[in-house]
Design a protein around this motif. Structure first.
Motif, PDB file in Angstrom:
ATOM      1  N   THR A   1       5.211   4.076  -2.581  1.00 34.11           N
ATOM      2  CA  THR A   1       4.844   2.665  -2.494  1.00 34.11           C
ATOM      3  C   THR A   1       5.885   1.822  -3.224  1.00 34.11           C
ATOM      4  OG1 THR A   1       3.106   0.997  -2.873  1.00 34.11           O
ATOM      5  CG2 THR A   1       3.380   2.665  -4.571  1.00 34.11           C
TER       6      THR A   1
ATOM      7  N   ALA B   1     -10.592   2.088   1.594  1.00 33.43           N
ATOM      8  CA  ALA B   1      -9.257   2.675   1.736  1.00 33.43           C
ATOM      9  C   ALA B   1      -9.114   3.581   2.948  1.00 33.43           C
ATOM     10  CB  ALA B   1      -8.900   3.465   0.472  1.00 33.43           C
TER      11      ALA B   1
ATOM     12  N   ALA C   1      -0.150  -0.833  -7.471  1.00 28.05           N
ATOM     13  CA  ALA C   1      -1.105  -0.153  -6.592  1.00 28.05           C
ATOM     14  C   ALA C   1      -1.854   0.928  -7.362  1.00 28.05           C
ATOM     15  CB  ALA C   1      -0.377   0.465  -5.406  1.00 28.05           C
TER      16      ALA C   1
ATOM     17  N   ARG D   1      -6.366  -7.348   3.310  1.00 26.94           N
ATOM     18  CA  ARG D   1      -5.033  -7.248   2.715  1.00 26.94           C
ATOM     19  C   ARG D   1      -4.249  -8.552   2.862  1.00 26.94           C
ATOM     20  NH1 ARG D   1      -6.578  -3.778   0.040  1.00 26.94           N
ATOM     21  NH2 ARG D   1      -5.791  -1.625  -0.203  1.00 26.94           N
TER      22      ARG D   1
ATOM     23  N   GLN E   1      -7.683   5.963  -5.163  1.00 26.03           N
ATOM     24  CA  GLN E   1      -8.092   5.266  -3.936  1.00 26.03           C
ATOM     25  C   GLN E   1      -8.819   6.201  -2.968  1.00 26.03           C
ATOM     26  OE1 GLN E   1      -4.505   1.935  -3.603  1.00 26.03           O
ATOM     27  NE2 GLN E   1      -5.220   2.988  -1.796  1.00 26.03           N
TER      28      GLN E   1
ATOM     29  N   ASP F   1       0.823  -1.207   0.000  1.00 25.76           N
ATOM     30  CA  ASP F   1       0.000   0.000   0.000  1.00 25.76           C
ATOM     31  C   ASP F   1       0.861   1.264   0.000  1.00 25.76           C
ATOM     32  OD1 ASP F   1      -2.635  -0.710  -0.320  1.00 25.76           O
ATOM     33  OD2 ASP F   1      -3.022  -1.014   1.807  1.00 25.76           O
ATOM     34  N   TRP F   2       0.201   2.401  -0.056  1.00 25.84           N
ATOM     35  CA  TRP F   2       0.869   3.696  -0.053  1.00 25.84           C
ATOM     36  C   TRP F   2       1.207   4.112   1.375  1.00 25.84           C
ATOM     37  CZ3 TRP F   2       2.466   6.041  -4.417  1.00 25.84           C
ATOM     38  CH2 TRP F   2       1.881   5.653  -5.638  1.00 25.84           C
TER      39      TRP F   2
END
Length: 380
Positions: free
Chosen positions: A157, A236, A162, A373, A168, A48-49
């Motif tokens: 990321t 998110a 992604a 996740r 998101q 993820d970011w």
């Protein structure tokens, strides 16, 4: 007495299978075991970011910040063209890390053998390499790390697949459009390490149920449980809102702000952008925590904040914000004490999760995100 081994992923799966109306806190093993820590580095932080701070904190060419993301040393730097770049923070010679902390550099110089890179990651020079026939300077360039800006935030990321941050978080953008979050200027930035699990601190932010008690010495008396609204989260992010009163003027919309109407002008959003960017956003100021685990029992914290540019010309705004920062420091002392106590309690052999309050809906949504996740990662 040692606990019997429990598979933390299976324990979380059983925990998250219950509807919110029957939900309990996450199992202790999710916070305390190396096994789950390794899972979340691979499934969450490597995929993820992750937010490294505000873009205006890296405003000038050569401004940089560094971090470790899921075991990868990363450098984020503004180049000479004004572009923010994410780069591997590992020298391509003998693999020392390059820059450390946060600062400004005219070039990237390895502290081991002085191999020197330009701000775009290309190799500028390497001493005493002319006798190596295979060496070609042009073949060396620091690997790129994906880096994106969104509403003034800087994200990186390791995952090339992604979805874009703006994609998101489109619903967040729509929800807080009237705050114009891009135009908030950072006034302070600090880094800390606390002796607790990162998820405990994240969950502590996600619910304001604890405010009257944990923060009895600071903001607890102003925290009204009946004014807290905790809607269901989205894939998110999750959020909840609190109504502020006029006692803290810089928490209110500025007179020049015609974007916010009615109660919006005194509404504070507490945004939890997964996995670990936590933002308190008022019409006048903001502060944030960006979290990364340092093993099960420690969390690295990037802590910053500032004011809406609506207030930039007000003579009393800097003093008001200085007083707010002093209050935030006191609140952090209280939060550190509470979250470290929770980690100590979770480490007990007698620890068992209790049922959640309706004011802890964001915590339930966070556990659903983590489970999703991990399941996605197991499939891939």
């Amino acid at each position: 007495m040692a606990k019997d081994h429990i598979d933390p992923v299976e324990a979380l799966r059983q925990n998250t299978a219950l509807p919110f109306e029957q939900a309990r806190a996450m199992p202790p093993e999710v916070y305390t075991t190396q096994e789950f820590h390794d899972q979340e580095l691979e499934a969450v932080f490597a995929k993820d970011w992750y937010c490294v701070g505000r873009a205006d904190g890296l405003a000038n060419p050569g401004d940089y910040t560094t971090c470790e993301l899921a075991g990868q040393p990363v450098l984020v730097m503004r180049d000479r063209d004004g572009v923010l770049r994410g780069l591997s923070n590992v020298c391509l010679h003998r693999m020392s890390t390059l820059l450390h902390g946060r600062g400004n550099a005219r070039s990237i110089v390895c502290p081991y053998h002085a191999w020197t890179y330009n701000l775009d990651g290309s190799l500028r020079g390497a001493p005493a390499m002319k006798l190596n026939e295979g060496f070609c300077k042009d073949q060396y360039k620091l690997p790129k790390i994906r880096c994106e800006e969104w509403l003034g935030w800087v994200f990186i990321t390791l995952n090339q697949e992604a979805p874009a941050v703006a994609e998101q978080l489109a619903q967040v953008n729509d929800m807080i459009a009237g705050y114009d979050m891009t135009n908030y200027t950072e006034a302070f930035y600090e880094e800390h390490v606390w002796d607790t699990n990162w998820k405990i601190l994240a969950e502590n932010f996600m619910e304001s149920y604890h405010l009257p008690v944990c923060h009895a010495g600071t903001i607890g008396g102003l925290s009204k449980l009946d004014d807290m609204v905790c809607p269901p989260g989205l894939p998110a992010f999750n959020y909840h809102t609190i109504l502020k009163d006029e006692s803290l003027r810089i928490a209110m919309a500025h007179d020049s702000n015609t974007r916010l109407k009615g109660e919006e002008r005194r509404t504070t959003f507490l945004l939890a952008l997964y996995p670990s960017l936590l933002i308190t956003l008022t019409p006048g100021y903001f502060w944030y925590l960006s979290l990364h685990p340092k093993g099960p029992g420690q969390v690295h914290i990037r802590f910053g904040g500032g004011m809406s540019d609506d207030y930039k010309d007000d003579v009393d705004a800097p003093q008001n914000f200085a007083e707010l920062k002093a209050l935030l420091d006191d609140v952090n002392v209280e939060d550190r004490g509470c979250t470290e106590k929770v980690f100590n309690g979770l480490s007990s052999t007698l620890a068992k999760p209790g049922h959640l309050s309706h004011l802890e809906r964001p915590n339930y949504d966070f556990s659903q995100y983590l489970m999703a996740r991990i399941d996605e990662n197991m499939v891939t």
